[in-house]
Write a protein that holds these residues in place. Structure first.
Motif, PDB file in Angstrom:
ATOM      1  N   SER A   1      12.010  83.875 -12.290  1.00 19.13           N
ATOM      2  CA  SER A   1      12.002  83.627 -10.848  1.00 19.13           C
ATOM      3  C   SER A   1      10.980  82.576 -10.432  1.00 19.13           C
ATOM      4  O   SER A   1      11.230  81.792  -9.512  1.00 19.13           O
ATOM      5  N   ALA A   2       9.843  82.529 -11.093  1.00 18.06           N
ATOM      6  CA  ALA A   2       8.823  81.538 -10.720  1.00 18.06           C
ATOM      7  C   ALA A   2       9.359  80.125 -10.934  1.00 18.06           C
ATOM      8  O   ALA A   2       9.199  79.249 -10.071  1.00 18.06           O
ATOM      9  N   THR A   3       9.999  79.887 -12.053  1.00 17.66           N
ATOM     10  CA  THR A   3      10.560  78.571 -12.353  1.00 17.66           C
ATOM     11  C   THR A   3      11.718  78.243 -11.412  1.00 17.66           C
ATOM     12  O   THR A   3      11.830  77.108 -10.925  1.00 17.66           O
TER      13      THR A   3
ATOM     14  N   LEU B   1      14.852  87.292  -5.477  1.00 16.80           N
ATOM     15  CA  LEU B   1      15.997  87.854  -6.172  1.00 16.80           C
ATOM     16  C   LEU B   1      16.999  88.474  -5.189  1.00 16.80           C
ATOM     17  O   LEU B   1      18.203  88.317  -5.358  1.00 16.80           O
ATOM     18  N   ARG B   2      16.508  89.145  -4.143  1.00 17.29           N
ATOM     19  CA  ARG B   2      17.427  89.693  -3.131  1.00 17.29           C
ATOM     20  C   ARG B   2      18.217  88.575  -2.468  1.00 17.29           C
ATOM     21  O   ARG B   2      19.422  88.694  -2.253  1.00 17.29           O
ATOM     22  N   ASP B   3      17.551  87.491  -2.156  1.00 17.86           N
ATOM     23  CA  ASP B   3      18.233  86.356  -1.538  1.00 17.86           C
ATOM     24  C   ASP B   3      19.268  85.754  -2.494  1.00 17.86           C
ATOM     25  O   ASP B   3      20.380  85.408  -2.084  1.00 17.86           O
ATOM     26  N   LEU B   4      18.882  85.602  -3.770  1.00 20.28           N
ATOM     27  CA  LEU B   4      19.824  85.084  -4.772  1.00 20.28           C
ATOM     28  C   LEU B   4      21.048  86.001  -4.890  1.00 20.28           C
ATOM     29  O   LEU B   4      22.184  85.519  -4.914  1.00 20.28           O
TER      30      LEU B   4
ATOM     31  N   ALA C   1      14.701  74.929  -6.332  1.00 18.40           N
ATOM     32  CA  ALA C   1      15.666  75.628  -5.478  1.00 18.40           C
ATOM     33  C   ALA C   1      17.049  74.987  -5.522  1.00 18.40           C
ATOM     34  O   ALA C   1      18.055  75.677  -5.442  1.00 18.40           O
ATOM     35  N   GLY C   2      17.172  73.698  -5.668  1.00 16.38           N
ATOM     36  CA  GLY C   2      18.467  73.030  -5.673  1.00 16.38           C
ATOM     37  C   GLY C   2      19.258  73.249  -6.950  1.00 16.38           C
ATOM     38  O   GLY C   2      20.459  73.016  -6.988  1.00 16.38           O
TER      39      GLY C   2
END
Length: 172
Positions: free
Chosen positions: A53-55, A12-15, A60-61
């Motif tokens: 977040s798991a899904t 989540l921090r990266d997102l 990732a794309g």
């Protein structure tokens, strides 16, 4: 379990770092709303991303399109919610001291009219001249053609009778 929470937080921090700015601009543009309202919707978008977040980590794309779709749906929901409510107005509160309740005055005026009707015509005429028409004792005496002392005497007795009549009608 703890490892998953750390991974979710890191994800989540990266997102947030990658997409917050562009998502905020997108929501402001699509929604036509101010930055505070847009920030609320972006925060809700990231909250939903955290819940999924798991899904999202597995795909990732497709994260950016997912975030944009969720944000757009939130903008639409917010717009519908605003339109479903009546328009808010920002009126100044009514000053309670400025609003007078005239009900008591109306009742007193009606009681006064009934009390005056109970007086003799001579007493009523003196009271009307002196107190309603605001004439002086001299003017009243001249207009009625009677001496000053008679005007004073009739006024005294008329007021006494009026007080008694008002007491009978409930006004003290």
């Amino acid at each position: 379990m703890r490892q998953d929470n750390r991974a979710d937080d890191s994800f989540l921090r990266d997102l947030y770092a990658a997409y917050h700015g562009s998502l905020l601009r997108y929501v402001m543009k699509v929604g036509g709303i101010d930055s505070q309202a847009a920030e609320d919707l972006v925060q809700e978008t990231f909250l939903r991303a955290w819940r999924h977040s798991a899904t999202l980590r597995e795909s990732a794309g497709r994260v950016r399109p997912w975030l944009l779709r969720v944000a757009r749906n939130l903008v639409i929901d917010a717009s519908r919610a605003r339109n479903a409510r009546p328009v808010e107005t920002h009126c100044q509160p009514v000053d309670a001291a400025g609003v007078t309740d005239s009900a008591e005055q109306v009742v007193e005026a009606r009681c006064l009219a009934f009390a005056l009707a109970e007086l003799s015509p001579v007493h009523r005429e003196i009271l009307v001249h002196l107190h309603c028409l605001d004439r002086s004792i001299g003017d009243t005496a001249r207009s009625m053609g009677i001496p000053l002392g008679t005007v004073k005497s009739r006024n005294h007795y008329a007021l006494r009778e009026l007080r008694r009549a008002l007491t009978r009608h409930g006004i003290h």
